[in-house]
Design a protein around this motif. Structure first.
Motif, short mmCIF file in Angstrom:
data_model
loop_
_atom_site.label_atom_id
_atom_site.label_comp_id
_atom_site.label_asym_id
_atom_site.label_seq_id
_atom_site.Cartn_x
_atom_site.Cartn_y
_atom_site.Cartn_z
N GLU A 256 0.82 -1.22 0.00
CA GLU A 256 0.00 0.00 0.00
C GLU A 256 0.85 1.26 0.00
OE1 GLU A 256 -3.26 -0.02 -0.41
OE2 GLU A 256 -3.13 -2.20 -0.54
N THR A 257 2.06 1.18 0.51
CA THR A 257 2.94 2.35 0.54
C THR A 257 4.20 2.07 -0.28
OG1 THR A 257 4.34 1.73 2.44
CG2 THR A 257 2.17 2.67 2.92
N THR A 258 5.06 3.08 -0.41
CA THR A 258 6.29 2.93 -1.18
C THR A 258 7.47 2.48 -0.31
OG1 THR A 258 6.76 5.29 -0.85
CG2 THR A 258 5.59 4.67 -2.86
N LEU A 259 7.21 2.06 0.94
CA LEU A 259 8.30 1.71 1.84
C LEU A 259 9.14 0.55 1.30
CD1 LEU A 259 9.78 2.16 4.49
CD2 LEU A 259 8.14 0.65 5.62
N GLU A 260 8.49 -0.48 0.78
CA GLU A 260 9.25 -1.62 0.24
C GLU A 260 10.18 -1.17 -0.89
OE1 GLU A 260 9.97 -4.72 0.49
OE2 GLU A 260 8.68 -5.53 2.06
N GLU A 261 9.70 -0.28 -1.72
CA GLU A 261 10.53 0.22 -2.82
C GLU A 261 11.68 1.07 -2.29
OE1 GLU A 261 9.77 2.14 -7.26
OE2 GLU A 261 8.08 1.60 -5.97
N TRP A 262 11.43 1.84 -1.25
CA TRP A 262 12.50 2.62 -0.62
C TRP A 262 13.59 1.69 -0.10
CZ3 TRP A 262 14.09 7.46 -0.61
CH2 TRP A 262 13.20 8.50 -0.86
N ILE A 263 13.19 0.57 0.48
CA ILE A 263 14.17 -0.38 1.01
C ILE A 263 14.96 -1.00 -0.14
CG2 ILE A 263 14.47 -2.58 2.25
CD1 ILE A 263 11.95 -1.79 3.88
N GLY A 264 14.27 -1.19 -1.27
CA GLY A 264 14.97 -1.72 -2.43
C GLY A 264 14.29 -2.88 -3.10
N HIS A 265 13.02 -3.16 -2.73
CA HIS A 265 12.31 -4.28 -3.33
C HIS A 265 11.94 -3.96 -4.77
CE1 HIS A 265 9.87 -7.88 -3.51
NE2 HIS A 265 8.84 -7.17 -3.94
N ALA A 266 12.30 -4.85 -5.70
CA ALA A 266 11.92 -4.69 -7.11
C ALA A 266 10.66 -5.51 -7.35
CB ALA A 266 13.05 -5.17 -8.01
N TRP A 267 9.54 -4.81 -7.47
CA TRP A 267 8.25 -5.49 -7.62
C TRP A 267 8.18 -6.26 -8.92
CZ3 TRP A 267 4.79 -6.04 -3.86
CH2 TRP A 267 4.78 -5.14 -2.81
N GLN A 268 7.76 -7.52 -8.84
CA GLN A 268 7.49 -8.33 -10.02
C GLN A 268 6.00 -8.22 -10.35
OE1 GLN A 268 10.15 -9.87 -11.58
NE2 GLN A 268 11.29 -8.76 -9.99
N LEU A 269 5.69 -8.36 -11.62
CA LEU A 269 4.30 -8.24 -12.03
C LEU A 269 3.42 -9.29 -11.35
CD1 LEU A 269 4.53 -7.43 -15.85
CD2 LEU A 269 4.26 -5.87 -13.93
N THR A 270 3.95 -10.51 -11.19
CA THR A 270 3.16 -11.56 -10.54
C THR A 270 2.83 -11.18 -9.10
OG1 THR A 270 5.25 -12.67 -10.01
CG2 THR A 270 4.06 -13.45 -11.94
N GLU A 271 3.78 -10.54 -8.40
CA GLU A 271 3.53 -10.11 -7.02
C GLU A 271 2.41 -9.08 -6.97
OE1 GLU A 271 7.37 -9.91 -4.31
OE2 GLU A 271 7.68 -8.86 -6.21
N LEU A 272 2.50 -8.09 -7.88
CA LEU A 272 1.51 -7.03 -7.88
C LEU A 272 0.12 -7.58 -8.20
CD1 LEU A 272 3.68 -4.32 -9.66
CD2 LEU A 272 2.97 -4.31 -7.27
N ARG A 273 0.08 -8.56 -9.10
CA ARG A 273 -1.20 -9.19 -9.41
C ARG A 273 -1.75 -9.92 -8.18
NH1 ARG A 273 1.39 -10.69 -14.62
NH2 ARG A 273 0.52 -9.32 -16.22
N GLU A 274 -0.86 -10.63 -7.47
CA GLU A 274 -1.29 -11.34 -6.26
C GLU A 274 -1.83 -10.38 -5.21
OE1 GLU A 274 2.11 -13.50 -4.97
OE2 GLU A 274 1.93 -15.06 -6.50
N GLN A 275 -1.30 -9.16 -5.19
CA GLN A 275 -1.75 -8.17 -4.23
C GLN A 275 -3.00 -7.43 -4.72
OE1 GLN A 275 -0.43 -7.81 -1.20
NE2 GLN A 275 1.07 -9.40 -1.62
N GLY A 276 -3.49 -7.80 -5.89
CA GLY A 276 -4.69 -7.17 -6.41
C GLY A 276 -4.46 -5.80 -7.01
N ARG A 277 -3.22 -5.50 -7.35
CA ARG A 277 -2.91 -4.17 -7.87
C ARG A 277 -3.00 -4.19 -9.41
NH1 ARG A 277 -1.69 -0.89 -3.94
NH2 ARG A 277 -1.21 0.71 -5.49
N VAL A 278 -4.21 -4.46 -9.89
CA VAL A 278 -4.45 -4.51 -11.33
C VAL A 278 -5.78 -3.84 -11.65
CG1 VAL A 278 -3.08 -6.58 -11.82
CG2 VAL A 278 -5.46 -6.82 -11.10
N ARG A 279 -5.86 -3.31 -12.86
CA ARG A 279 -7.13 -2.84 -13.41
C ARG A 279 -7.37 -3.59 -14.71
NH1 ARG A 279 -5.71 2.71 -12.41
NH2 ARG A 279 -5.82 3.23 -14.61
N PRO A 280 -8.61 -3.90 -15.03
CA PRO A 280 -8.87 -4.74 -16.21
C PRO A 280 -8.47 -4.10 -17.53
CG PRO A 280 -10.90 -3.85 -15.28
CD PRO A 280 -9.82 -3.56 -14.30
N GLY A 281 -8.31 -2.81 -17.60
CA GLY A 281 -7.94 -2.18 -18.86
C GLY A 281 -7.78 -0.69 -18.70
N ALA A 282 -7.16 -0.07 -19.69
CA ALA A 282 -6.94 1.37 -19.62
C ALA A 282 -6.79 1.92 -21.04
CB ALA A 282 -5.69 1.68 -18.80
#
Length: 487
Positions: A256-282
């Motif tokens: 929900e926040t950018t803290l993981e990215e500040w620490i240095g986590h490189a988000w993978q698309l599969t992770e973001l999908r698992e977290q529900g961070r998707v929209r069906p289209g744009a």
């Protein structure tokens, strides 16, 4: 059926040298064999090389919007000159004989289909569903990683205390060099983001040592103190967060926040999908694109700002090109069409969340699209400024958010340019976010028709010396076109 022209091939070349080399191969008749599949979804050929064996290259349009380039040469450029030469030969109308698709490409296509099927199956999984086997396998490694990260945070805290205890006024080049050497150790603790934040501070300290201007020193002191505040907050919040995860490994990752990215986590698309961070289209329109060097990351950053016609949100894309590999990686191109995505993946963020997508199609821009963008612009500057201030007061938030504003007029007051809203409220334009990219001076060159009643995309920033919020112009959205100051 494949169809493209020379200009399209030019756009794929990583630089002018690759473009020339590709064309030269065609001029020298370096392709003794040129073939295409019966359905014309792939072109392939053999190109004479420096060795005895020719290079085998192909361009696979099994997905029309995502061509796959393959070549047996050792070049690290992508696409290489052999692929470009093959495409120039096709664009120039050379004869491509209909032939069977090479067996190795057939096998690669089959593997790609299997990967796509797995990807589709993954998308169908319930959000957040993770197998028990995967959890058990990763938990031990996760705990070791978190313990190491906490050690690294303690080292970073020690370096910060060492710096503040010695005092900024007593710093010399030798002390800064010692801190740089010690900072390299942070690379052993899985906290690349925190290491980058500390490196950014060290760049400012080196600049402080290099300048003799009292005005520049004062500005750098202010910036350094701000960086120290950010680092202090990062150490505190990162330690609390990671300690909590160490005590309870079942605690979900913070998406929900950018803290993981500040620490240095490189988000993978599969992770973001698992977290529900998707929209069906744009449906996305790029309003600005800029490239800049991030010295702390040792990377060039290609940053695009996009307006989603369906949601009215302003979002950002970022591509990173390491300094060491920049000649092998192509800079992002400006996009003038509307990008239609099947799925939009969203990173944690605030006003301008970072987004990515896998596949997309393009359509032309309609007048109605520009009207949607203009109608989404803030007509009240105080409302927009309040929104910006609420974000930048958080130490870990993006200090340069982007917004669309609607101005009634652009005025020049002495040496400053300002925009004015319908209520007469003013906002100063300045090169505050990217001082190396002078966009403000370009505003004075606008035709009179753009001086009044237009939407403007601006990047905000806080001028510490004047204690004033300023905005850097990126583009103007008029009724029939977009004027870009960066592209």
């Amino acid at each position: 059926m494949i169809s493209f022209n020379e200009a399209h091939v030019d756009s794929l070349a990583i630089n002018s040298s690759a473009m020339k080399n590709g064309r030269d191969l065609v001029k020298k008749n370096s392709f003794p064999i040129l073939g295409k599949s019966a359905d014309e979804t792939i072109i392939f050929g053999e190109c004479k090389g420096s060795g005895k064996e020719p290079y085998h290259c192909s361009v696979d349009y099994i997905k029309l919007e995502e061509p796959i380039f393959r070549c047996s040469c050792p070049s690290r450029q992508f696409p290489c000159k052999h692929i470009l030469g093959l495409m120039y030969a096709y664009a120039l109308g050379q004869t491509f004989e209909i032939a069977d698709i090479p067996e190795d490409i057939v096998k690669k296509r089959e593997k790609a289909e299997i990967r796509e099927e797995k990807k589709e199956e993954k998308k169908k999984e319930p959000i957040g569903e993770v197998s028990e086997k995967r959890k058990k396998t990763n938990q031990s490694a996760l705990l070791k990683k978190i313990a190491s990260q906490l050690e690294g945070i303690s080292l970073l805290e020690k370096l910060i205390h060492q710096l503040t205890n010695s005092g900024l006024g007593s710093l010399d080049k030798k002390t800064v060099k010692t801190l740089e050497d010690q900072a390299k150790q942070l690379g052993n603790y899985y906290i690349p983001g925190l290491q980058t934040a500390f490196r950014a501070l060290l760049f400012k300290l080196n600049a402080l040592q290099a300048t003799s201007s009292s005005e520049m020193k004062e500005s750098l002191y202010t910036s350094i103190v701000e960086s120290l505040g950010i680092l202090h907050t990062l150490v505190k919040k990162s330690r609390e967060y990671l300690s909590g995860r160490l005590e309870n490994p079942e605690t979900p990752i913070d998406s929900e926040t950018t803290l993981e990215e500040w620490i240095g986590h490189a988000w993978q698309l599969t992770e973001l999908r698992e977290q529900g961070r998707v929209r069906p289209g744009a449906e996305l329109m790029q309003l600005s694109l800029l490239s800049y060097a991030d010295q702390a990351r040792s990377e060039f950053v290609d940053e695009g700002y996009w307006f989603d016609l369906l949601t009215g949100k302003l979002e950002v894309t970022r591509s990173y090109r390491p300094f060491k590999a920049v000649k092998h990686m192509r800079e992002e191109d400006t996009v003038y069409e509307v990008v239609i995505t099947e799925e939009l993946v969203m990173y944690p963020g605030e006003l301008n969340a970072r987004v990515r997508w896998d596949t997309s199609t393009l359509r032309g821009v309609a007048i109605e699209d520009l009207a949607v963008i203009r109608n989404a612009a803030y007509t009240s500057f105080p409302d927009a400024i309040k929104l910006v201030k609420n974000q930048i007061k958080n130490p870990l938030s993006d200090k340069h958010p982007v917004l669309l504003l609607f101005y009634s007029e652009i005025r020049q007051i002495e040496d400053s340019l300002i925009i004015v809203d319908a209520q007469g409220k003013q906002l100063q334009l300045a090169n505050i976010a990217f001082p190396d990219h002078d966009t403000t001076s370009l505003v004075a060159l606008l035709n009179k028709q753009y001086v009044k009643n237009q939407a403007i995309l601006v990047k905000f920033g806080h001028n510490m010396d004047k204690n004033q919020l300023q905005a850097q112009p990126l583009s103007i959205v008029a009724t029939e076109d977009i004027i870009r100051f960066l592209y």
